[in-house]
Motif scaffolding. Structure first.
Motif, PDB file in Angstrom:
ATOM      1  N   UNK B 234      52.285 -11.350  60.431  1.00 25.87           N
ATOM      2  CA  UNK B 234      52.964 -12.625  60.673  1.00 25.87           C
ATOM      3  C   UNK B 234      54.435 -12.272  60.917  1.00 25.87           C
ATOM      4  N   UNK B 235      54.867 -12.382  62.174  1.00 26.13           N
ATOM      5  CA  UNK B 235      56.183 -11.833  62.518  1.00 26.13           C
ATOM      6  C   UNK B 235      57.331 -12.629  61.897  1.00 26.13           C
ATOM      7  N   UNK B 236      57.082 -13.871  61.626  1.00 26.86           N
ATOM      8  CA  UNK B 236      58.112 -14.684  60.996  1.00 26.86           C
ATOM      9  C   UNK B 236      58.388 -14.174  59.568  1.00 26.86           C
ATOM     10  N   UNK B 237      57.288 -14.018  58.791  1.00 27.71           N
ATOM     11  CA  UNK B 237      57.426 -13.437  57.448  1.00 27.71           C
ATOM     12  C   UNK B 237      58.044 -12.031  57.537  1.00 27.71           C
ATOM     13  N   UNK B 238      57.622 -11.272  58.563  1.00 27.50           N
ATOM     14  CA  UNK B 238      58.083  -9.894  58.688  1.00 27.50           C
ATOM     15  C   UNK B 238      59.603  -9.839  58.784  1.00 27.50           C
ATOM     16  N   UNK B 271      63.001  -7.146  69.892  1.00 29.27           N
ATOM     17  CA  UNK B 271      64.159  -7.968  70.269  1.00 29.27           C
ATOM     18  C   UNK B 271      64.467  -9.042  69.218  1.00 29.27           C
ATOM     19  N   UNK B 272      63.422  -9.618  68.635  1.00 29.70           N
ATOM     20  CA  UNK B 272      63.643 -10.620  67.586  1.00 29.70           C
ATOM     21  C   UNK B 272      64.299  -9.959  66.357  1.00 29.70           C
ATOM     22  N   UNK B 273      63.849  -8.732  66.069  1.00 27.80           N
ATOM     23  CA  UNK B 273      64.418  -8.000  64.932  1.00 27.80           C
ATOM     24  C   UNK B 273      65.907  -7.744  65.147  1.00 27.80           C
ATOM     25  N   UNK B 278      71.197  -8.232  63.612  1.00 29.04           N
ATOM     26  CA  UNK B 278      72.544  -7.999  64.141  1.00 29.04           C
ATOM     27  C   UNK B 278      73.221  -9.326  64.527  1.00 29.04           C
ATOM     28  N   UNK B 279      72.722 -10.003  65.597  1.00 28.92           N
ATOM     29  CA  UNK B 279      73.418 -11.200  66.108  1.00 28.92           C
ATOM     30  C   UNK B 279      73.509 -12.298  65.044  1.00 28.92           C
ATOM     31  N   UNK B 298      63.840   2.814  71.157  1.00 29.75           N
ATOM     32  CA  UNK B 298      65.139   2.702  71.810  1.00 29.75           C
ATOM     33  C   UNK B 298      65.013   2.088  73.198  1.00 29.75           C
ATOM     34  N   UNK B 299      63.910   2.428  73.880  1.00 32.49           N
ATOM     35  CA  UNK B 299      63.692   1.878  75.226  1.00 32.49           C
ATOM     36  C   UNK B 299      63.613   0.346  75.183  1.00 32.49           C
ATOM     37  N   UNK B 300      63.188  -0.195  74.065  1.00 34.03           N
ATOM     38  CA  UNK B 300      63.116  -1.662  73.937  1.00 34.03           C
ATOM     39  C   UNK B 300      64.380  -2.240  73.305  1.00 34.03           C
ATOM     40  N   UNK B 301      64.829  -1.582  72.212  1.00 32.64           N
ATOM     41  CA  UNK B 301      65.958  -2.120  71.451  1.00 32.64           C
ATOM     42  C   UNK B 301      67.290  -1.926  72.144  1.00 32.64           C
TER      43      UNK B 301
END
Lengths: 418, 418
Positions: B234-238, B271-273, B278-279, B298-301
Motif C-alpha cells: 500500500x504505497x500510501x502507508x509506505x 517520484x512520490x517518495x 524532499x519537496x 537513479x535513472x528514475x529519481x
C-alpha cells in the motif's frame, strides 16, 4: 574442502533449514537414523582403523570410549529417533503482546544459523550433535578429535546419505576434514560465519576458547563439583549421596570432586565416610575412593594429606578431596573461590541453611539433599543434551533444543508509525 | 582506586544484592532518585565543568546530549522511580518439574553478578544503567566517556548517598575513575570478575569488544536498518512509514538507513517518495532527506548516485540509500549481506511474502507494515531498556530487566541418588 569453504557452504544452507517445517526435519532425522544402520559395515570398518591407529597411544578407558559396535550404532540411531520425537523449538511464540497502537509483537524462537562443535573422541557425539542441530534448525559444522576421525567421517557420510534420501541438502551436516589445531582456531575466529561455537572437552580446550574465540561461545563441561555436609545433615542419606556422587561414574563432569564437612560433625562422620568409601567398597570388590584430606580432616581420617591444588582439580577418578569448614558461610566462600560453576550440593535438614546455599552458590545446578549426578539433560527432562554449560550467558546447565535457539521479535502492523 | 581494585570490591558486594529482597532494592532505588534531586546543585556544577571543557571539541548535537538541566535531572530521578515499579526478575521460577524420582527442579532467574557497562557521553545513561543493574540484582561498574566524567562522577556520588541512606553498601554502584582506553581494555579482559560486559556506543567500540573481549559480552546498538517495499505494498502507508522510519529521529539506531524497492513499482513510487521526503518536507520547513540511489533507482529519481559503501553505512542523518530489487528474495539476500541484525521491515499486502521475509531475515526485530522506530524497550512494553542487542546469544533486541539475568537450576530432594 577447506574449513573456510565448508563454513561458507554451511552459511549458504541456513535458509533451507530456517524454512523447513517440523515434518520435513523429522523425516530427515529418521532417514539419518536408518542410514546409520544400513551403513554400519562401513562405520565399523572405519572405527577399526581408528582403534588400530590409537592402540598404545591412548588409555584403555579412552579406547573403550572410541570403540563402536553394532549395539552402539543401534543406540546412536535410536538417539536420533528420540530427537525426532521431541517438540520443535523453532517458531514457538515465547511471548506475545498487542500494544495500544495495535502492533502485535511476537517474541519467536529462531535457529542460531551455523553451530560449530569442537569435541573429542567419542564417535556418538557426532550423530547426537548432528541430530540436535538439525532439529533446532541449525546447520552444524563438526570438528571431532584426530583419534576418531575415520569413524566420524564414516558416520557423517551415512548421515549425509540419509539427508539426501529425505530430499534435504547434504550440506546441513558437515565434518571438518582438518583435525589439526588450525581448524579449531579457524572456527573460533570465523566472525559472521559461525553463529555459535560449543567446545566440548577438557579444561585445556575451554581455556583456549576463552582466550581466543571471537565468535559467540558456550563453554561446557568442566566440573569441580562440591558437596557440603551441614551439621544438621541426615548422615545416613549423606553417605549414600556422597558415594553416588563420587563413585557411580567418576569420569563424568557431574561427579563430586570435593567434600566439605561441618567441623562439629566431623569426628562422628568422617570415620563412617572412610568405612563406606574404602572398607565397604573393597569388601564388595569395588574400587575404593582415595581421600585427600586437609590437615584438620586428616587428623581424624588418617588417610592421605591433600596437596596444594587438590581443591582445584577435576580428578575424574576415584579420588575425593575433603576439607572441614565452620558452617554454610565458609562452604559458600570456598565454593565461590574453587568451583567451576557446574553443580554443588548441600546436605542439611536446616531449611534456612539450604535457602542461603541456594541463593548464594553461583553455579548452574544447586542441590539440596540429592546427588550432583542428576545434572544431565535426560535427568532434567529435556529429552536430550548438547553438553552442560558452565557459563551464565544464554544457557546454563544442560543444553537441550531450546538452548540451541535464539529468538527474534516479529511485529505485525498495518501502517503504524511512531 | 584502580579499576582492578574496583572490580574486586564489586565482586565482593555481589552476595549482598543476591540476598536482597525486592522491597529493599526498591527502597534503595527510591533513595537513589531522591538523592539525585537533593544533589542536583553539585551535579549541575559538575556538568558545567564538562560543558566548558568540551566546547569547541565536540559537535553541537553532542554538546546538547551532554548538557543537564533541572528538568533533565528530574527525568533521571523519575526514570529510577519507574524501575522501582517494575516486577523483580530475580528468583522468578521460569520452569518447574517434579521428576518421577521425586526431585523437584526449578529453573530460577538469578543475577549475573558484576555487570560492566562502557558508554559514551550521555549522563542519563549513568543513572538508568545503575537503576536497571540494581533492580536485576547486579553490581554495576560503569565506565563512561571522558567528556562526561565530572557529570557521571557527581551522579554516582549522589546515587551512592542514596544507597547509604537506604542501608545498602555504596559499592553496589561504581564508576571507573580512569577514562583512558586502558580501563576499557581492562574490563574486557577481567575474566572471573566481570560476569557481563555491555558496550553501548558506536561501531568502533563494538568492533574493539568483538576483537578483544574475553569476558561475556552483549553487543548493542549499531543499526543499518532496511525497509523493503514489495510490489503489493500500500504505497500510501509506505510513504508514511518510510518518512517516519527515516526522518522522525535520524540519529538513533532504529532509524532506517536503506530502502529497497520492488522494480515493478519503482516508476510510480520513487517520484512520490522524492516529493514526500524532499519537496513536501522543504515546504513544511523540515530538513529534506538526501536520496543516494543505485544506478537503476537513479535513472528514475535523478537525485544523487550512491557511492561504494553507502549500503553499509549507518548514516544517523537525513540520508537514505535507495536500491531496486527484483522481489522479496533479492531483498532478503541484500539484507543478509548488509544488515547489522537490528531491525528490518517489509511493506506488503502479500501474506506469503511477509511470512517469507519474517522467517528468513535474521535480525532482532522484523516488521510487517510498521516503522522500524518501534524497536525500543518502552515501545515493546518492557518498561525500560539497557540497550538493544544485535547479537543472537542470550539477548536479542531491546534488553530489559529479564535480559540482565541468568538462571540457575535449584533442585530439592530428600536423599535421591542416580
Amino acid at each position: 574442502m577447506t574449513t573456510h569453504e565448508m563454513l561458507l557452504t554451511a552459511k549458504a544452507a541456513c535458509p533451507v533449514l530456517a524454512c523447513a517445517d517440523s515434518e520435513s526435519k523429522n523425516r530427515a532425522l529418521l532417514a539419518m537414523a536408518d542410514a546409520l544402520i544400513t551403513g554400519q559395515a562401513e562405520i565399523l570398518a572405519a572405527n577399526r582403523q581408528d582403534l588400530e591407529a590409537a592402540k598404545g597411544h591412548i588409555s584403555p578407558v579412552m579406547l573403550d570410549r572410541l570403540a563402536l559396535s553394532e549395539a552402539r550404532i543401534a543406540n546412536m540411531a535410536e538417539g536420533i529417533r528420540q530427537v525426532a520425537k521431541l517438540p520443535d523449538p523453532v517458531g514457538q511464540v515465547l511471548r506475545r503482546v498487542e500494544r495500544p497502537n495495535g502492533i502485535v509483537i511476537e517474541k519467536t524462537a529462531a535457529a542460531m544459523g551455523v553451530v560449530a562443535i569442537i569435541y573429542e573422541s567419542r564417535p556418538n557425539v557426532t550423530s547426537d550433535a548432528a541430530a540436535l542441530a538439525l532439529k533446532s534448525g541449525n546447520v552444524c559444522v563438526l570438528r571431532g578429535g584426530k583419534e576418531a576421525f575415520s569413524s566420524a567421517n564414516a558416520i557423517v557420510t551415512a548421515l549425509k546419505r540419509g539427508l539426501a534420501a529425505a530430499g534435504m541438502p547434504e550440506t546441513l551436516v558437515n565434518l571438518v576434514q582438518d583435525t589439526s589445531r588450525n581448524s579449531a582456531n579457524e572456527l573460533m575466529e570465523a566472525v559472521g560465519l559461525v553463529d555459535l561455537l560449543i567446545p566440548r572437552g577438557g579444561a585445556g580446550l575451554i581455556r583456549a576458547v576463552t582466550e581466543n574465540a571471537k565468535v559467540p561461545c558456550i563453554q561446557t563441561g568442566t566440573g569441580i563439583c562440591h558437596i557440603y555436609v551441614d551439621a544438621s545433615a541426615d548422615l545416613h542419606k549423606a553417605l549414600d549421596i556422597i558415594e553416588n556422587a563420587k563413585a557411580s561414574r567418576p569420569s563424568v563432569c557431574n561427579a563430586e570432586e570435593v567434600l566439605l564437612v561441618h567441623r562439629d560433625i566431623a569426628p562422628e562422620f568422617l570415620p563412617r565416610l572412610r568405612r563406606r568409601l574404602q572398607d565397604d567398597r573393597e569388601a564388595q570388590g569395588k574400587p575404593p575412593v582415595r581421600l585427600l584430606a586437609d590437615s584438620e580432616a586428616h587428623a581424624i581420617l588418617g588417610t592421605e594429606l591433600a596437596g596444594p591444588g587438590d581443591f582445584d582439580r577435576e580428578f575424574l577418578d576415584y579420588i575425593l578431596a575433603v576439607k572441614l569448614v565452620s558452617g554454610v558461610e565458609e562452604a559458600i566462600v570456598h565454593i565461590a573461590l574453587h568451583s567451576t560453576g557446574h553443580s554443588e550440593a548441600i546436605l542439611t535438614e536446616d531449611s534456612e541453611a539450604a535457602q542461603r546455599f541456594c541463593r548464594l552458590v553461583d553455579s548452574a545446578a544447586v542441590y539440596v539433599n540429592a546427588s550432583t549426578r542428576f545434572t544431565d539433560g535426560g535427568e532434567f527432562g529435556l529429552g536430550c543434551e548438547m553438553g552442560i554449560s558452565t557459563q551464565k550467558l544464554h544457557a546454563r546447565g544442560p543444553m537441550g533444543l531450546e538452548e540451541l535457539c535464539t529468538y527474534k521479535y516479529i511485529i505485525h502492523g498495518d501502517g503504524q508509525i511512531r
